[in-house]
Design a protein around this motif. Sequence first.
Motif, PDB file in Angstrom:
ATOM      1  N   VAL A  28       4.567  23.819  -1.520  1.00  0.00           N
ATOM      2  CA  VAL A  28       3.090  23.628  -1.710  1.00  0.00           C
ATOM      3  C   VAL A  28       2.983  21.975  -2.019  1.00  0.00           C
ATOM      4  N   ARG A  29       2.224  21.250  -1.068  1.00  0.00           N
ATOM      5  CA  ARG A  29       2.135  19.728  -1.222  1.00  0.00           C
ATOM      6  C   ARG A  29       1.026  19.365  -2.061  1.00  0.00           C
ATOM      7  N   TYR A  30       0.971  18.348  -2.886  1.00  0.00           N
ATOM      8  CA  TYR A  30      -0.021  17.953  -3.610  1.00  0.00           C
ATOM      9  C   TYR A  30      -0.135  16.517  -3.999  1.00  0.00           C
ATOM     10  N   ALA A  31      -1.089  16.083  -4.287  1.00  0.00           N
ATOM     11  CA  ALA A  31      -1.016  14.600  -4.566  1.00  0.00           C
ATOM     12  C   ALA A  31      -0.658  14.400  -5.955  1.00  0.00           C
ATOM     13  N   LYS A  32       0.366  13.721  -6.146  1.00  0.00           N
ATOM     14  CA  LYS A  32       0.878  13.243  -7.546  1.00  0.00           C
ATOM     15  C   LYS A  32      -0.224  12.672  -8.290  1.00  0.00           C
ATOM     16  N   ARG A  67      -9.675   7.645  -2.649  1.00  0.00           N
ATOM     17  CA  ARG A  67      -8.960   7.285  -3.998  1.00  0.00           C
ATOM     18  C   ARG A  67      -7.405   7.728  -3.797  1.00  0.00           C
ATOM     19  N   TYR A  68      -7.111   8.785  -3.030  1.00  0.00           N
ATOM     20  CA  TYR A  68      -5.874   9.341  -3.011  1.00  0.00           C
ATOM     21  C   TYR A  68      -4.952   8.915  -1.799  1.00  0.00           C
ATOM     22  N   HIS A  69      -5.340   7.887  -1.103  1.00  0.00           N
ATOM     23  CA  HIS A  69      -4.676   7.428   0.118  1.00  0.00           C
ATOM     24  C   HIS A  69      -3.347   7.111  -0.326  1.00  0.00           C
ATOM     25  N   ASP A  70      -3.155   6.167  -1.352  1.00  0.00           N
ATOM     26  CA  ASP A  70      -1.919   5.497  -1.825  1.00  0.00           C
ATOM     27  C   ASP A  70      -1.195   6.413  -2.990  1.00  0.00           C
ATOM     28  N   ALA A  71      -1.978   7.714  -3.167  1.00  0.00           N
ATOM     29  CA  ALA A  71      -1.205   8.679  -4.200  1.00  0.00           C
ATOM     30  C   ALA A  71       0.180   9.169  -3.347  1.00  0.00           C
ATOM     31  N   GLU A  72       1.232   9.144  -4.312  1.00  0.00           N
ATOM     32  CA  GLU A  72       2.508   9.770  -3.779  1.00  0.00           C
ATOM     33  C   GLU A  72       2.288  11.290  -3.596  1.00  0.00           C
ATOM     34  N   ILE A  73       2.683  11.836  -2.370  1.00  0.00           N
ATOM     35  CA  ILE A  73       2.607  13.402  -2.105  1.00  0.00           C
ATOM     36  C   ILE A  73       3.803  14.064  -2.588  1.00  0.00           C
TER      37      ILE A  73
END
Length: 124
Positions: free
Chosen positions: A42-46, A25-31
């Motif tokens: 620190v990288r995270y899914a927006k 579900r997070y594939h298209d989420a902006e990082i």
Amino acid sequence: MARTEPYESALDQIPGAHPYPRSSRYHDAEIGVHVQADGTEVRYAKRRLLPPIDQDTGAEDTTTHTVSSGERPDHLGQRYFGDVDQWWRIADANPVLDPAELTAEPGARIAVPVPGVFPGAGYA
């Protein structure tokens, strides 16, 4: 206050190198990147926002499933999408906060998105 920056990486250009698989579900989420006071990134899914669920116009985009006793969201993912990890597509099509609510009440009717049609589902 720390700032956030868009994450752009050469890995984005390499097929299969995204931090989340295409089925996620997070594939298209902006990082995003959060830079801490000490400079550590620190990288995270927006936040992943869904389109509003319109109960009146979604009929052509979904089919109805009647919940049976003992069913779980992962059972539905397997049944409708051939993958137990795809339960989230069904959760996205219904106004629930906890996926367990989908199958908590036998006899309840829930919406199941039609693959490739459900708006905002991010898959074809």
